[in-house]
Design an enzyme around this catalytic site. Structure first.
Site: not given
Ligand code: NAP
Length: 416
Positions: A4, A94, A123, A179, A190, A194
Site C-alpha cells: 500500500v 483496519k 481498498g 495468503e 478480516d 471492516k
Molecule cells: N494490501 C492491500 O491490498 C491492502 C488493502 C487495504 C488495506 N490494507 C492494509 O494496509 C496495511 C499494509 O498492508 P500491506 O499489504 O501494504 O502490507 P506490507 O506489504 O506487508 O507492508 C507493510 C510495510 O510496513 C513496514 N513495517 C511493518 N511493520 C513494521 C515495523 N514494526 N517497523 C517498521 N516498519 C514496519 C514493512 O517494512 P518492510 O518492507 O521492511 O518489511 C512494509 O514496508 C495493513 O494494515 C493492511 O490491512 C492492505
C-alpha cells in the site's frame, strides 16, 4: 513501503502535476519507515527509507503521517505519537482502528488534528468518504458488503467451476490471491474488522469488534452452492449491518442472496458495498478492494482531503465508549437454507417438520435429492424466523435418530 505504501508513493510521484494543478497543494514524501532497508523495492529511492520511527514522527516539517504497518502494535503507538506531535494521520489499517478507534480519535481531537481511514475498508472503493460526505440526508438502515476479495474469489470459482473449497483455496494460494495462512480471510475475521468500522460510520454509533458475529467459508460445500443455484440463489460471504430504531446487528457469514440482488453479480476478487437508505434508497459501489495502486488511490485521496480541511472532521458517534450489549441484536431475523441427511424411512419428514413448528419456524419449500448413500439429503428453505429459534431447532434435529444437519446457511431475501 510495502504494497500500500509504495502504491501511495508512486501515485503521489507520478500524478503530482495533476494533483497540484487540481488541488492547489504540492506534496513531498520526506521519509518512509521500514523494517529492512536492504530489501529490493524497485523504483523506490533508498534515501527515503529509515528504520527509526522518530525520523518521521518527530520531524517538525512533517504535516501528515500515513500508516500502513498493519496490526495493533507498534502501529497504535506510532499513530498516537504522530497525533500528539500535531500531525494528521491517514491509515489503511483496519485492525488498529477496529481495536483502538476511540482512543486514537480522542487523541486526534485533543491535538486538533485529523485521522482518516478510507483505505481501511474495501481498498480503493470510496465508501467511507461517501458515507461521511454524501449521505448526511439519510438514515442508513442496512449496509451489506462483499469486503473480502479472497473469499469472494473462492466462492465465485466454486460456483462457476463446480470445484471444492480446498481445490480452489490451493489454486488461489498458488496465484497469490490467498495468503499461505488464509485464516483471517476464510474465517471471516478480516471482513468482521471492516464491518465494525463500516457499521460504526453508517450508523453513527460505535460497533466494537466484540459485537460483530463472524463465521467463515471453510465448511461451505460445492453441493450446497449447486443446490442453491437450482433455487435461484448465489452464495457470498456477506458482511451485514442493520439498524432498526436503537438496535444494531453486525454479522459476517456465508449468505445466499437471490440472483437478482446487485451483490450476486460481484465475482472474483472484486469488492462491493450496498447501502439501503431512507431518502436515497439503494446504492451500490463496487471496485478493487485491494492492491497497491487501488488502495494507494484511497490513501492519496485521504491525504488530499486532510490537507484541504481547515478544521479536521471527526465521526459522529452517538453512543458511549462502553456500549451496552442491549444495543446489539444477536437474535436477528433471517430466512434459512438447511440441508439435512435423513434416513429414507416413513415419519422422518414429519419429525423434522414438528421440530421446526415447535420452534416457530415455517417451511417455505423442501427438496429431496436422490443419493446412493444410506441417507438422503433433504433441503429446506424457511420463511423468516429468529436465529436463536433456528439454533435450537438444529440441535433438536441433530438429536433425532439417524439425522444430521449438514449445513445451515442464512438467506438474505430482497425484501429484508
Ligand atoms: N494490501 C492491500 O491490498 C491492502 C488493502 C487495504 C488495506 N490494507 C492494509 O494496509 C496495511 C499494509 O498492508 P500491506 O499489504 O501494504 O502490507 P506490507 O506489504 O506487508 O507492508 C507493510 C510495510 O510496513 C513496514 N513495517 C511493518 N511493520 C513494521 C515495523 N514494526 N517497523 C517498521 N516498519 C514496519 C514493512 O517494512 P518492510 O518492507 O521492511 O518489511 C512494509 O514496508 C495493513 O494494515 C493492511 O490491512 C492492505
Amino acid at each position: 513501503m510495502g504494497n500500500v505504501g509504495s502504491g501511495a508513493y508512486r501515485i503521489l510521484r507520478d500524478n503530482a502535476d495533476i494533483i497540484t494543478h487540481r488541488e492547489g497543494v504540492k506534496y513531498t514524501v520526506t521519509g518512509a519507515l521500514v523494517r529492512d532497508k536492504s530489501k529490493s523495492r524497485g523504483d523506490i529511492p533508498n534515501e527515503l527509507l529509515t528504520t527509526d520511527p522518530n525520523d518521521i514522527l518527530n520531524d517538525p516539517e512533517v504535516d501528515i503521517v500515513a500508516e500502513f504497518l498493519g496490526g495493533v502494535e507498534p502501529a497504535r503507538t506510532y499513530i498516537l505519537q504522530a497525533l500528539n506531535n500535531g500531525k494528521t494521520v491517514v491509515t489503511a489499517n483496519k485492525v488498529v482502528l477496529a481495536n483502538c478507534w476511540p482512543e486514537l480519535e480522542e487523541c486526534a481531537r485533543a491535538n486538533g488534528v485529523g485521522i482518516y481511514c478510507e483505505a481501511s475498508v474495501a481498498g480503493g472503493i470510496p465508501i467511507i468518504r461517501t458515507l461521511y460526505t454524501a449521505m448526511q440526508a439519510n438514515r442508513i438502515t442496512k449496509v451489506m458488503g462483499i469486503i473480502n476479495g479472497t473469499t469472494n474469489y473462492i466462492l465465485s470459482a466454486m460456483s462457476q467451476q463446480g470445484k471444492s473449497y480446498s481445490e480452489v483455496l490451493s489454486e488461489a494460494q498458488s496465484i497469490g490471491l490467498a495468503e499461505p495462512d488464509p485464516t483471517l480471510d476464510v474465517e471471516g475475521l478480516d471482513a468482521a474488522y471492516k464491518l465494525s468500522l463500516l457499521s460504526s460510520i453508517a450508523f453513527h454509533g460505535k460497533v466494537p469488534m466484540k459485537y460483530v458475529y463472524h463465521e467463515g467459508i471453510t465448511k461451505v460445500s460445492k453441493q450446497d452452492i449447486a443446490v442453491g443455484k437450482e433455487m435461484g440463489l448465489t452464495l457470498k460471504l456477506l458482511a451485514i449491518g442493520k439498524k432498526e430504531n436503537d438496535r444494531i446487528e453486525a454479522r459476517v457469514h456465508p449468505t445466499f442472496i437471490p440472483n437478482s440482488h446487485p451483490l450476486a453479480a460481484i465475482n472474483g476478487a472484486t469488492n462491493a458495498v450496498y447501502l439501503d437508505c431512507d431518502a436515497l434508497g439503494e446504492l451500490v459501489l463496487s471496485g478493487q478492494g485491494a492492491g497497491s495502486l487501488p488502495t494507494g488511490s484511497a490513501v492519496v485521496s485521504d491525504i488530499v482531503y486532510a490537507s484541504k480541511q481547515s478544521t479536521p472532521t471527526y465521526n459522529t458517534f452517538k453512543n458511549d465508549d462502553n456500549v451496552s450489549e442491549n444495543c446489539f441484536n444477536f437474535n436477528w431475523e433471517s430466512e434459512y437454507f438447511i440441508s439435512i441427511m435423513a434416513p429414507d424411512r416413513p415419519g422422518v419428514m414429519a419429525a423434522v417438520a414438528g421440530v421446526f413448528a415447535a420452534n416457530n419456524i415455517s417451511i417455505a419449500s423442501m427438496v429431496q435429492k436422490r443419493s446412493g448413500e444410506p441417507g438422503v439429503p433433504v433441503i429446506f428453505l424457511t420463511h423468516i424466523c429468529h436465529e436463536l429459534d433456528m439454533k435450537r431447532a438444529i440441535e433438536q434435529i441433530g438429536s433425532l435418530e439417524g439425522l444430521s444437519v449438514s449445513s445451515c446457511i442464512r438467506v438474505e431475501a430482497l425484501s429484508k
